[in-house]
Scaffold this active site. Structure first.
Site, mmCIF file in Angstrom:
data_model
loop_
_atom_site.group_PDB
_atom_site.id
_atom_site.type_symbol
_atom_site.label_atom_id
_atom_site.label_comp_id
_atom_site.label_asym_id
_atom_site.label_seq_id
_atom_site.Cartn_x
_atom_site.Cartn_y
_atom_site.Cartn_z
ATOM 1 N N CYS A 145 44.766 18.907 51.283
ATOM 2 C CA CYS A 145 45.924 18.704 52.340
ATOM 3 C C CYS A 145 45.667 19.824 53.291
ATOM 4 O O CYS A 145 45.325 21.107 52.729
ATOM 5 C CB CYS A 145 47.242 18.685 52.030
ATOM 6 S SG CYS A 145 47.730 17.155 50.547
ATOM 7 N N TRP A 168 45.725 14.598 51.438
ATOM 8 C CA TRP A 168 44.743 14.312 50.296
ATOM 9 C C TRP A 168 45.942 13.867 49.102
ATOM 10 O O TRP A 168 46.365 14.837 48.494
ATOM 11 C CB TRP A 168 43.892 15.263 49.985
ATOM 12 C CG TRP A 168 42.940 14.768 48.867
ATOM 13 C CD1 TRP A 168 41.735 14.059 49.159
ATOM 14 C CD2 TRP A 168 42.840 15.008 47.383
ATOM 15 N NE1 TRP A 168 41.024 13.682 47.883
ATOM 16 C CE2 TRP A 168 41.892 14.454 46.901
ATOM 17 C CE3 TRP A 168 43.605 15.763 46.456
ATOM 18 C CZ2 TRP A 168 41.579 14.495 45.589
ATOM 19 C CZ3 TRP A 168 43.482 15.724 45.243
ATOM 20 C CH2 TRP A 168 42.263 14.884 44.864
ATOM 21 N N LYS A 213 37.101 18.076 51.318
ATOM 22 C CA LYS A 213 36.385 19.185 51.467
ATOM 23 C C LYS A 213 36.704 20.610 50.633
ATOM 24 O O LYS A 213 35.666 21.043 49.993
ATOM 25 C CB LYS A 213 36.096 19.455 52.924
ATOM 26 C CG LYS A 213 34.739 20.501 53.233
ATOM 27 C CD LYS A 213 33.654 19.976 53.135
ATOM 28 C CE LYS A 213 32.450 20.763 53.305
ATOM 29 N NZ LYS A 213 31.218 20.369 52.609
#
Ligand code: F6R
Length: 608
Positions: free
Chosen positions: A2, A74, A603
């Site tokens: 996030c 996320w 990522k």
């Protein structure tokens, strides 16, 4: 994961918050949201999916206000829908959160018993309820914030906005990173300095256990008990690292093609071109004295470490213990102060890798970090930092960071070999010469294989399962090939040590399972060819990635043979990484997947 941002300032913030979120989208892209306060009203806009959905919502219903917070998610707790999107509101409290609140179900039960109504499935909402409860109990905003921080456990970065105080944001760090940006009459915060780069380069990094109160005039930082602490402001290099795709369709493609130039730049920091020697700075680790090396990392970074293991053991006769970080830290392996530990991470923020680092640090080992983001937590907590100098890697699938990690590990292994007397000056010079040649060879390989790999990818995209095989340093490459293919094309792929084939996976071989064999004409070639024979004998289709000598020596019929130039063993992992990356990339393009932001991934993985 996030990404979180906040601005408290004098000009409207919504557009700037979204702009900052765009640079944090690598941290998650399941949903996004922004909240501001204006004219005594606290309002939010949220949208499921990528950031452009939020932008559409904001265009239809703009948000005024000079203070705001925003989030790109996320998902951990709760499906990625609008209801679970941040910011979460409870009474006059708005909150965005990165990480995991471990005691959330206990707190949720407690709050529910007191009458709290939960509207989302997230762990974040419980924090908002807790804050609201402490405010109802009569605490002021800061007291409520500290009381909340002392109740929640887990790894988190939190930002809170209070409706009744439109000039203050409060934030706290216990795990995931938070950077405070100092502007002119405005203050910013974000998950990293790149998010804040267009606004300011004056950055203060919070450390674990910090709580910051930020107004348009500045920031005050305390620990979770309210005791003031002082954190230095530094000038961030992030602004210089802003990137775009250039003429490429995807960041991943751009990052694959920039490898020759970037590796050349990275090598210039580790190799003295004029004397043919390595020049590694990092006195904290004396390779001549250490008895063994513990390496830990995740995903692609772990696989570069696995190649490193072959190099350290072969060239420096230094035993290496390596494990994925999520296992490493819980194995309770006995460590001794005569060992050194090396952690590899592109982002420098991966939670498991960081936890392994802290475990080794606690055991008194000297810590080395092979990182891309130099201002990252892993870099800051290491005794010796070995930057890979790859520049920002935006594509979620790691490419240039992998080869740069390999280049740095090769230099370190040579340095260790020299320090331990297992490599002569002549050998060092010879290996350095190969490294110096590498960028040129990479460049010609990219041009050479591109058309063949692209048409082969069209064929590969028709299959459901793919096997990768390799021996020696080509074994980690087989694992990396499989990881790259599955994460961006969603084709199921597995990597195996070629010799393991007959111990099980051979049962899978048929005409529907292409087998990609990575086999330069090295010490292992004959043995790998025998494994290929076993595949061919069972009707398997082989995609053979080899060199000119290997292609001449093999008589086997293949689905395709990709022929690379003959190169020395020390550089072959970096060279063979290129067709593997291109194969995954083009296959994903044919499949029509979201190459730069594949589903379910992020990522920077700051949760365990
Ligand atoms: C795969 C990939 C991931 C990362 C892993 C570790 O293409 O990118 O497997 O390598 O999440 O991330 P870092 O290197 O940031 O610690």
């Amino acid at each position: 994961m996030c990404g979180i941002v906040g601005i408290v300032g004098k000009a409207p913030v919504a557009e700037r918050l979204v702009d900052a979120l765009r640079r944090l989208e690598y941290r998650g892209y399941d949903s996004a949201g922004v909240a501001t306060i204006h004219d005594g009203l606290m309002e939010r806009r949220r949208a499921e999916g990528k950031l452009f959905n939020l932008e559409r919502v904001l265009a239809a219903e703009p948000l005024p206000g000079t203070i705001g917070i925003a989030h790109t998610r996320w998902a951990t707790h709760g499906v990625p829908n609008e209801t679970n999107a941040h910011p979460h509101f409870v009474d006059g409290v708005a909150i965005v959160h990165n990480g995991i609140i471990e005691n959330f179900s206990e707190l949720r039960d407690e709050m529910s018993a007191e009458g709290a109504i939960f509207v989302s499935q997230t762990d974040t909402e419980v924090v908002a309820h807790l804050l609201a409860k402490y405010l109802r109990d009569g605490m002021d905003n800061h007291q409520a914030m500290l009381a909340t921080l002392n109740r929640v456990t887990g790894a988190y970065a939190l930002v809170v906005m209070f409706k009744d105080d439109p000039d203050t944001l409060m934030c706290a760090r216990s795990g995931p990173p938070l950077a405070i940006g100092h502007g002119q009459g405005e203050m910013f915060l974000g998950s990293d300095a790149i998010a804040l780069a267009p606004f300011t380069n004056r950055i203060t990094y919070l450390v674990d256990g910090d709580c910051a109160v930020m107004t348009s005039r500045g920031v005050e930082i305390t620990d979770f008990s309210g005791k003031p602490v002082s954190r230095q402001m530094q000038i961030s290099q992030a602004a210089a690292l802003m990137v775009d795709k250039g003429n490429h369709r995807h960041f991943m493609e751009k990052e694959i093609y920039e490898q020759p130039e970037i590796i050349s730049h990275a090598l210039s920091h580790y190799v003295d071109f004029s004397t043919g020697t390595v020049k590694v700075q990092g006195e904290a680790i004396d390779f001549s004295k250490v008895t063994s090396l513990a390496i830990s990392a995740c995903g692609t970074a772990y696989l570069s470490g696995l190649v490193g293991k072959y190099w350290f053991e072969r060239y420096a006769r230094l035993p290496v213990e390596i494990d994925v970080a999520s296992e490493f830290r819980y194995r309770e392996m006995p460590l001794s102060k005569t060992q050194a530990a090396l952690f590899i991470s592109q982002s420098g923020e991966t939670a498991d890798t960081l936890a392994s680092l802290r475990y080794c640090k606690q055991e008194g080992l000297p810590i080395g970090a092979v990182v891309n983001v130099r201002e990252s937590t892993i870099a800051r907590e290491a005794d010796a930092v070995f930057p890979i100098l790859a520049g920002p890697e935006i594509g979620v699938a790691s490419t240039k960071a992998f080869t740069c990690q390999l280049a740095v590990l090769a230099a370190l292994a040579i340095q260790a070999g020299r320090a331990r007397g297992t490599l002569s000056a002549e050998q060092e010079k010879e290996m350095v010469c190969h490294l110096i040649e590498m960028p040129r060879i990479m460049s010609s390989v990219l041009n050479l294989v591109q058309p063949q790999v692209e048409s082969l990818s069209r064929e590969l995209s028709r299959f459901k399962d793919v096997l990768y095989l390799g021996r020696g340093t080509s074994y980690p490459l087989a694992l990396e090939g499989a990881l790259k293919l599955k994460e961006i094309s969603y084709i199921h792929a597995e990597g195996y040590a070629a010799g393991e084939l007959k111990h099980g996976p051979i049962a899978l071989i048929d005409e529907n399972m292409p087998v990609i064999v990575i086999a330069p004409h090295d010490r292992f070639f004959e043995k790998t060819v025998s494994n290929m024979q076993e595949v061919a004998a069972r009707g398997g289709r082989i995609i053979f990635i080899t060199d000119e000598k290997g292609a001449a020596a093999s008589r086997l019929e293949t689905m395709a043979t990709i022929v690379l130039p003959n190169v020395d063993e020390v550089i072959s992992p970096m060279i063979y990484a290129l067709p593997i990356q291109l194969l995954a990339y083009h296959t994903a393009v044919f499949m029509g997947t979201d190459v730069d932001q594949p589903r379910n991934l992020a990522k920077s993985v700051t949760v365990e």
